[in-house]
Design an enzyme around this catalytic site. Structure first.
Site, PDB file in Angstrom:
ATOM      1  N   SER A   1      27.517  30.155  30.339  1.00 16.51           N
ATOM      2  CA  SER A   1      26.700  30.634  29.223  1.00 16.51           C
ATOM      3  C   SER A   1      26.777  29.608  28.084  1.00 16.51           C
ATOM      4  O   SER A   1      27.520  28.627  28.162  1.00 16.51           O
ATOM      5  CB  SER A   1      27.186  32.004  28.755  1.00 16.51           C
ATOM      6  OG  SER A   1      28.417  31.886  28.084  1.00 16.51           O
TER       7      SER A   1
ATOM      8  N   LYS B   1      32.624  25.206  26.421  1.00 15.25           N
ATOM      9  CA  LYS B   1      33.764  24.723  25.640  1.00 15.25           C
ATOM     10  C   LYS B   1      34.465  25.843  24.890  1.00 15.25           C
ATOM     11  O   LYS B   1      35.617  25.719  24.500  1.00 15.25           O
ATOM     12  CB  LYS B   1      33.289  23.698  24.595  1.00 15.25           C
ATOM     13  CG  LYS B   1      32.774  22.429  25.182  1.00 15.25           C
ATOM     14  CD  LYS B   1      31.879  21.667  24.200  1.00 15.25           C
ATOM     15  CE  LYS B   1      30.450  22.130  24.250  1.00 15.25           C
ATOM     16  NZ  LYS B   1      29.665  21.735  25.400  1.00 15.25           N
TER      17      LYS B   1
ATOM     18  N   VAL C   1      34.503  19.052  28.830  1.00 15.01           N
ATOM     19  CA  VAL C   1      34.676  17.815  28.061  1.00 15.01           C
ATOM     20  C   VAL C   1      34.440  16.623  28.990  1.00 15.01           C
ATOM     21  O   VAL C   1      35.060  16.534  30.056  1.00 15.01           O
ATOM     22  CB  VAL C   1      36.086  17.726  27.444  1.00 15.01           C
ATOM     23  CG1 VAL C   1      36.275  16.406  26.707  1.00 15.01           C
ATOM     24  CG2 VAL C   1      36.334  18.898  26.500  1.00 15.01           C
TER      25      VAL C   1
ATOM     26  N   GLY D   1      17.807  17.522  29.401  1.00 15.83           N
ATOM     27  CA  GLY D   1      18.715  18.668  29.506  1.00 15.83           C
ATOM     28  C   GLY D   1      20.140  18.328  29.088  1.00 15.83           C
ATOM     29  O   GLY D   1      21.081  19.037  29.429  1.00 15.83           O
TER      30      GLY D   1
ATOM     31  N   ASP E   1      29.487  20.167  18.638  1.00 15.63           N
ATOM     32  CA  ASP E   1      29.872  20.005  20.046  1.00 15.63           C
ATOM     33  C   ASP E   1      31.124  19.121  20.135  1.00 15.63           C
ATOM     34  O   ASP E   1      32.081  19.448  20.847  1.00 15.63           O
ATOM     35  CB  ASP E   1      28.704  19.384  20.833  1.00 15.63           C
ATOM     36  CG  ASP E   1      29.102  19.079  22.262  1.00 15.63           C
ATOM     37  OD1 ASP E   1      29.060  19.997  23.098  1.00 15.63           O
ATOM     38  OD2 ASP E   1      29.481  17.926  22.546  1.00 15.63           O
TER      39      ASP E   1
ATOM     40  N   LYS F   1      34.872  20.117  21.481  1.00 10.25           N
ATOM     41  CA  LYS F   1      35.598  19.347  22.495  1.00 10.25           C
ATOM     42  C   LYS F   1      36.929  18.858  21.947  1.00 10.25           C
ATOM     43  O   LYS F   1      37.959  18.903  22.640  1.00 10.25           O
ATOM     44  CB  LYS F   1      34.752  18.172  22.974  1.00 10.25           C
ATOM     45  CG  LYS F   1      33.597  18.634  23.850  1.00 10.25           C
ATOM     46  CD  LYS F   1      32.593  17.528  24.072  1.00 10.25           C
ATOM     47  CE  LYS F   1      31.537  17.984  25.084  1.00 10.25           C
ATOM     48  NZ  LYS F   1      30.329  17.146  25.053  1.00 10.25           N
TER      49      LYS F   1
ATOM     50  N   GLY G   1      25.804  12.248  33.260  1.00  9.18           N
ATOM     51  CA  GLY G   1      24.608  12.989  33.642  1.00  9.18           C
ATOM     52  C   GLY G   1      24.964  14.381  34.089  1.00  9.18           C
ATOM     53  O   GLY G   1      26.139  14.737  34.195  1.00  9.18           O
TER      54      GLY G   1
HETATM   55  N1  LIG Z   1      23.895  20.329  30.017  1.00 11.25           N
HETATM   56  C1  LIG Z   1      24.977  19.550  29.987  1.00 11.25           C
HETATM   57  O1  LIG Z   1      24.893  18.341  30.138  1.00 11.25           O
HETATM   58  C2  LIG Z   1      26.347  20.166  29.801  1.00 11.25           C
HETATM   59  C3  LIG Z   1      27.468  19.371  30.051  1.00 11.25           C
HETATM   60  C4  LIG Z   1      28.743  19.945  29.920  1.00 11.25           C
HETATM   61  C5  LIG Z   1      28.858  21.265  29.530  1.00 11.25           C
HETATM   62  N2  LIG Z   1      27.738  22.019  29.262  1.00 11.25           N
HETATM   63  C6  LIG Z   1      27.906  23.416  28.883  1.00 11.25           C
HETATM   64  O2  LIG Z   1      27.534  24.200  29.995  1.00 11.25           O
HETATM   65  C7  LIG Z   1      26.973  25.439  29.541  1.00 11.25           C
HETATM   66  C8  LIG Z   1      25.608  25.627  30.196  1.00 11.25           C
HETATM   67  O3  LIG Z   1      24.750  24.566  29.825  1.00 11.25           O
HETATM   68  P1  LIG Z   1      23.299  24.444  30.466  1.00 11.25           P
HETATM   69  O4  LIG Z   1      22.810  23.080  30.139  1.00 11.25           O
HETATM   70  O5  LIG Z   1      23.321  24.895  31.875  1.00 11.25           O
HETATM   71  O6  LIG Z   1      22.502  25.521  29.580  1.00 11.25           O
HETATM   72  P2  LIG Z   1      21.155  26.285  29.976  1.00 11.25           P
HETATM   73  O7  LIG Z   1      20.339  25.464  30.906  1.00 11.25           O
HETATM   74  O8  LIG Z   1      20.559  26.775  28.716  1.00 11.25           O
HETATM   75  O9  LIG Z   1      21.680  27.545  30.814  1.00 11.25           O
HETATM   76  C9  LIG Z   1      22.467  28.554  30.241  1.00 11.25           C
HETATM   77  C10 LIG Z   1      22.412  29.760  31.160  1.00 11.25           C
HETATM   78  O10 LIG Z   1      23.286  30.769  30.640  1.00 11.25           O
HETATM   79  C11 LIG Z   1      22.531  31.952  30.343  1.00 11.25           C
HETATM   80  N3  LIG Z   1      23.124  32.482  29.115  1.00 11.25           N
HETATM   81  C12 LIG Z   1      23.204  31.863  27.921  1.00 11.25           C
HETATM   82  N4  LIG Z   1      23.861  32.627  27.039  1.00 11.25           N
HETATM   83  C13 LIG Z   1      24.217  33.757  27.703  1.00 11.25           C
HETATM   84  C14 LIG Z   1      24.924  34.934  27.352  1.00 11.25           C
HETATM   85  N5  LIG Z   1      25.379  35.107  26.115  1.00 11.25           N
HETATM   86  N6  LIG Z   1      25.132  35.867  28.290  1.00 11.25           N
HETATM   87  C15 LIG Z   1      24.650  35.691  29.538  1.00 11.25           C
HETATM   88  N7  LIG Z   1      23.973  34.608  29.936  1.00 11.25           N
HETATM   89  C16 LIG Z   1      23.752  33.657  29.034  1.00 11.25           C
HETATM   90  C17 LIG Z   1      21.092  31.507  30.213  1.00 11.25           C
HETATM   91  O11 LIG Z   1      20.202  32.515  30.582  1.00 11.25           O
HETATM   92  P3  LIG Z   1      19.343  33.343  29.508  1.00 11.25           P
HETATM   93  O12 LIG Z   1      18.623  32.356  28.712  1.00 11.25           O
HETATM   94  O13 LIG Z   1      18.511  34.221  30.364  1.00 11.25           O
HETATM   95  O14 LIG Z   1      20.365  34.080  28.724  1.00 11.25           O
HETATM   96  C18 LIG Z   1      21.037  30.381  31.268  1.00 11.25           C
HETATM   97  O15 LIG Z   1      20.875  30.930  32.558  1.00 11.25           O
HETATM   98  C19 LIG Z   1      26.942  25.365  28.028  1.00 11.25           C
HETATM   99  O16 LIG Z   1      28.080  26.050  27.508  1.00 11.25           O
HETATM  100  C20 LIG Z   1      27.036  23.883  27.749  1.00 11.25           C
HETATM  101  O17 LIG Z   1      27.657  23.613  26.515  1.00 11.25           O
HETATM  102  C21 LIG Z   1      26.496  21.487  29.427  1.00 11.25           C
END
Ligand SMILES: NC(=O)c1ccc[n+]([C@@H]2O[C@H](COP(=O)([O-])OP(=O)(O)OC[C@H]3O[C@@H](n4cnc5c(N)ncnc54)[C@H](OP(=O)(O)O)[C@@H]3O)[C@@H](O)[C@H]2O)c1
Length: 350
Positions: A101, A130, A157, A211, A225, A229, A326
């Site tokens: 999430s 995080k 991280v 993304g 962010d 971290k 990535g």
């Molecule tokens: N993208 C990156 O490069 C990256 C790298 C490292 C870590 N992260 C971390 O990984 C996590 C996910 O990133 P992402 O890029 O996959 O984001 P994303 O594409 O926006 O996906 C987030 C998912 O979580 C759901 N969601 C969000 N808040 C929620 C809540 N409160 N309760 C239930 N479901 C929830 C969203 O669905 P709905 O919109 O339907 O709620 C969506 O399915 C984040 O915490 C981010 O900081 C991302």
């Protein structure tokens, strides 16, 4: 190797969860032959798509698009219902919450509640969020230890770069006294792109298209962010017991192309540096766009690259760099956490 058949519950099915699923499929043969890992998804939920629970496994195609059927009320309830659907897997320690999430910077919630609920229900937790380590590491790590389950967050991280595993598994008897690094891909890409003359908005738009930027880009550009971290790193490596709100934080919103060019003219670069050091029994943790010498390792990071220098007692300074960043790397980090869970099950680690 003896097989471990994981039942996974996905809370969040966005960019990161999808790449995790892709990596599981791509590496299925090796995960099975080398680590005995089989995995299937038995539950999935997002706020907008709703909830799907099927103890016989959810069809992968169904995970990728469309509504799940049942409406979503809250994550804690979803976790309880998913655990109830696979009681033998919970009992045998084969049930894993994959938490992806979004970070809520006010208090780390609701991810902290999700992790707590899952550990109490008998799940292992692997998360890319995080929040849990940044806001509640000590509590959740102790809860996991008491429950005999793992709480892992390698993806939180530096994506797939093994920073927490590195410290946990490969540095026996070493004390980390501090660190400094570039840990936010979006702002490093923006700063280096702006050095080449592109605008703040153009560079940010690139990161949103890929993304990589957080869903709310102010989390990146205002340094939140990086602060989250830094707090997670300080909590784990320095036993700091802080939250991101304890980090002395400045983002890159005020940095102009002129500032970057002036630094270059002086043989320097501007990089968003996250750092921490022990002072007495506490940790002083900062995030700020600092001018650093161009021969500094951190100054040479380009685009989405990240690096972290650990200051240690036995090894002096050691650095780990993510030169190819990535989403694939983030998905891989969750796979590596799943392998760590399988190893601890096999090793009888509690
Ligand atoms: N993208 C990156 O490069 C990256 C790298 C490292 C870590 N992260 C971390 O990984 C996590 C996910 O990133 P992402 O890029 O996959 O984001 P994303 O594409 O926006 O996906 C987030 C998912 O979580 C759901 N969601 C969000 N808040 C929620 C809540 N409160 N309760 C239930 N479901 C929830 C969203 O669905 P709905 O919109 O339907 O709620 C969506 O399915 C984040 O915490 C981010 O900081 C991302």
């Amino acid at each position: 190797v003896t097989a471990v058949r994981f039942d996974l519950a996905l809370l969040g099915v966005g960019h990161v969860a999808r790449t995790f699923l892709q990596q599981l499929v791509r590496h299925r043969a090796r995960l099975q032959s080398e680590y005995g890992i089989e995995a299937r998804v038995v539950a999935a939920a997002t706020r907008r798509r709703g909830v799907a629970i099927d103890p016989n496994g959810i069809d992968p195609g169904r995970l990728l698009s469309g509504a799940f059927g049942a409406p979503y009320s809250d994550g804690v309830r979803f976790i309880a219902e998913a655990a109830d659907a696979v009681p033998s897997s919970v009992r045998e320690g084969r049930f894993v919450l994959v938490e992806t999430s979004l970070l809520t910077i006010a208090d780390g919630g609701p991810a902290v509640d999700h992790v707590r609920a899952a550990l109490m229900a008998g799940a292992h937790v692997i998360t890319a969020n995080k929040g849990p380590a940044a806001f509640a590491y000590r509590e959740l790590a102790e809860l996991a230890a008491r429950a005999g389950r793992r709480f892992l967050f390698e993806a939180a991280v530096m994506d797939g770069i093994p920073i927490f595993n590195l410290a946990r598994e490969t540095l026996p008897a070493v004390t980390v006294n501090g660190f400094r690094g570039v840990v936010n891909s979006t702002t490093n890409y923006m700063l280096t792109d702006m050095e080449r003359g592109r605008t703040f908005d153009e560079a940010l738009a690139d990161m949103q298209r890929l993304g990589i930027a957080e869903a709310d880009p102010s989390l990146d550009v205002d340094g939140w962010d990086a602060a989250a971290k830094a707090a997670a790193l300080a909590n784990v490596l320095l036993d700091a017991r802080i939250t991101p709100h304890d980090v002395d934080r400045r983002g890159i919103r005020d940095i102009s192309t002129d500032d970057l060019r002036a630094a270059i003219a002086d043989g320097q670069r501007v990089r968003l540096i996250a750092s921490a050091r022990r002072v007495g029994d506490r940790a002083v943790v900062r995030v700020s766009p600092d001018r650093i010498a161009e021969r500094d390792l951190l100054a040479r990071l380009d685009g989405m690259q990240n690096a972290l220098v650990l200051q240690t007692d036995i090894l002096g300074d050691l650095a780990i760099a993510e030169l190819s960043a990535g989403l694939g790397q983030t998905g891989y980090a969750l796979v590596s956490d799943l392998v760590a869970v399988a190893r601890s099950i096999r090793g009888g680690r509690r």
